[in-house]
Design an enzyme around this catalytic site. Structure first.
Site, PDB file in Angstrom:
ATOM      1  N   CYS A  52      33.127  47.069  40.336  1.00 15.07           N
ATOM      2  CA  CYS A  52      31.727  46.976  39.917  1.00 15.07           C
ATOM      3  C   CYS A  52      31.600  46.497  38.473  1.00 15.07           C
ATOM      4  CB  CYS A  52      31.028  48.321  40.094  1.00 15.07           C
ATOM      5  SG  CYS A  52      31.819  49.686  39.209  1.00 15.07           S
ATOM      6  N   ARG A  54      34.143  44.408  36.873  1.00 14.45           N
ATOM      7  CA  ARG A  54      34.875  43.183  36.558  1.00 14.45           C
ATOM      8  C   ARG A  54      35.319  42.444  37.818  1.00 14.45           C
ATOM      9  NH1 ARG A  54      38.198  43.391  32.684  1.00 14.45           N
ATOM     10  NH2 ARG A  54      37.510  45.387  31.831  1.00 14.45           N
ATOM     11  N   SER A 111      38.436  49.678  30.457  1.00  7.64           N
ATOM     12  CA  SER A 111      37.402  50.118  31.388  1.00  7.64           C
ATOM     13  C   SER A 111      36.140  50.535  30.638  1.00  7.64           C
ATOM     14  CB  SER A 111      37.902  51.296  32.222  1.00  7.64           C
ATOM     15  OG  SER A 111      38.975  50.913  33.043  1.00  7.64           O
ATOM     16  N   ASP A 116      39.582  55.141  32.966  1.00  4.13           N
ATOM     17  CA  ASP A 116      39.101  55.179  34.354  1.00  4.13           C
ATOM     18  C   ASP A 116      40.272  55.270  35.334  1.00  4.13           C
ATOM     19  OD1 ASP A 116      37.973  54.711  36.820  1.00  4.13           O
ATOM     20  OD2 ASP A 116      36.857  52.927  36.212  1.00  4.13           O
ATOM     21  N   LEU A 189      19.251  56.444  44.049  1.00  3.69           N
ATOM     22  CA  LEU A 189      20.422  55.561  44.025  1.00  3.69           C
ATOM     23  C   LEU A 189      20.263  54.444  43.005  1.00  3.69           C
ATOM     24  CD1 LEU A 189      21.088  55.364  47.877  1.00  3.69           C
ATOM     25  CD2 LEU A 189      22.213  56.827  46.181  1.00  3.69           C
ATOM     26  N   GLU A 191      21.576  53.231  39.055  1.00  6.89           N
ATOM     27  CA  GLU A 191      22.952  52.940  38.619  1.00  6.89           C
ATOM     28  C   GLU A 191      23.809  54.195  38.607  1.00  6.89           C
ATOM     29  OE1 GLU A 191      25.343  50.648  34.997  1.00  6.89           O
ATOM     30  OE2 GLU A 191      23.159  50.649  35.062  1.00  6.89           O
TER      31      GLU A 191
END
Length: 420
Positions: A52, A54, A111, A116, A189, A191
């Site tokens: 989501c 890259r 990240s 991450d 729903l 981000e």
């Protein structure tokens, strides 16, 4: 091969979400792109990574194909205004830069949420696609396993993986401490709600239901992650069914109120995790027996503490990356002289065999075996120094001169790289 490694990258550092989501690839799209690359270009070691945050392409080729790959990706996504979108891509045409970039991405150093844990797994998945499609050569195999070992060191030697360093990660981590195999209701729903869902996707044993005012958005996320969907009009029923309610509704006044929870009546334990700003869960809901509330400040505090620990570990992570890149560089440079070493061994072995054939006639088996041992030992001693010098020259960046000298001395151009 090292100097032929290149990459293109579109990431949150340069491209906004509106651009990233247009270009993101699912598994089917990534594999389709790899097949097109193989069909149209003379490349090896192809790795396509898409998350989501890259979308990146890595490859080895003698020429710089970065611009062509950007165009190919955009065309596959149905984007015709290539020149506009190109500005959002970073390009790495130097092998050292591309290798280092992949290390930093794969360890989570680059990240959006530092450290991450998802990205190492996503890189592994991308590598598996390359291996399955026979698009990973010795260079990429060695590079990826060096990265995996570096990640293992990061996990064992630093606090870079400690705690959940984002609000959505912290929310999911909190759920793990509340109950076993919970029924989870995610309401809203946007981000952050979507991020929570993606983090929940790896949670085993959970029963997850999505509710959103716009049903189509819930349906799309359900298709991606395999979660159950319910209508917003049925939210009262879903609250009764759930053990944990994660809310990220955008609203001016709290949606989940003490009055609503009292009206539902007969509640078993309910855990609310309110990620909305302004709050979507009224603090007074905790006055209802069995209801426990965690708000955004509680979650953010957990995330901030973890982020501080991770940031303190960054220098050590960078040091591990430097050591790993240096180790990989040494191996990669030695690969340059490997054919010459093999040809030299073949040339000396040919001389040994020819001389053995001259003197073995009339020898007993014992004498022939003794001669075999003596000449083999001599050959190993003779070749040892040139091999060491070649490897040392690699580290100094002077291998080409020594390769030329050995080629001239032993006429190695006529020798095969491998002796069969």
């Amino acid at each position: 091969m090292y100097n032929q490694f290149k990459s293109v990258s579109l990431s949150y550092k340069v491209a906004p979400l509106s651009i990233r989501e247009q270009i993101a690839l699912n598994e089917e799209g990534a594999k389709a792109l790899m097949l097109r690359i193989r069909e149209f270009f003379d490349v090896s070691d192809v790795l396509v990574v898409s998350t989501c945050n890259r979308t990146e392409i890595y490859y080895s080729a003698s020429e710089n194909l970065n611009e062509e790959f950007i165009k190919l990706l955009l065309i596959q996504k149905g984007i015709t205004d290539v020149s506009y979108y190109q500005q959002y891509f970073e390009q790495f045409a130097n092998g050292d830069e591309a290798v280092r970039h992949l290390f930093e991405v794969a360890t989570g150093l680059l990240s959006q949420v530092v450290g991450d844990m998802q990205i190492p797994n996503q890189i592994k998945q991308s590598y598996q696609w390359s291996a399955d499609m026979n698009m990973a050569g010795p260079f990429l195999h060695r590079l990826m396993h060096t990265i995996f070992f570096a990640n293992k060191r990061v996990a064992q030697e630093t606090s870079f993986r400690d705690g959940a360093a984002s609000v959505s990660y912290s929310a999911v981590e909190l759920v793990d401490t509340l109950t076993v195999n919970p029924k989870i209701l995610v309401v809203g729903l946007g981000e952050i709600g979507t991020d929570v869902c993606r983090n929940l996707a790896n949670k085993e044993g959970a029963d997850i239901t999505l509710v959103n005012r716009t049903r189509s958005k819930a349906d799309a996320l359900s298709t991606e992650l395999g979660f159950r969907v319910a209508d917003f009009e049925d939210i009262d029923i879903e609250i009764m069914r759930a053990d944990v309610i994660v809310s990220s509704i955008v609203c001016d006044e709290p949606y989940f109120t003490k009055e609503l929870m009292t009206k539902l009546g007969g509640l078993t334990f309910k855990y609310f995790i309110d990620l909305s700003v302004p709050r979507s869960v009224e603090p007074e809901v905790e006055e209802v027996p069995g209801v426990v509330l965690y708000n955004i400040d509680t979650i953010r505090s957990r995330a901030d503490e973890a982020l501080v620990r991770r940031m303190q570990a960054v220098p050590k992570v960078k040091a591990i990356i430097e050591e790993s890149v240096a180790e990989f560089n040494d191996w990669s440079k030695e690969m340059i002289v490997s054919p010459t070493i093999q040809k030299l061994k073949n040339a000396l072995e040919q001389i040994r065999q020819e001389e053995m054939a001259r003197y073995m006639k009339g020898m007993t088996d014992a004498e022939a075996a003794k001669l075999e041992r003596i000449t083999s030992s001599m050959m190993q001693k003779i070749i040892k120094l040139p091999v060491l010098q070649l490897k040392a020259a690699c580290k100094r960046g002077e291998a080409e001169t020594l390769i030329d000298v050995l080629n001239d001395l032993f006429n190695l151009e006529k020798q095969p790289e491998e002796k069969h």
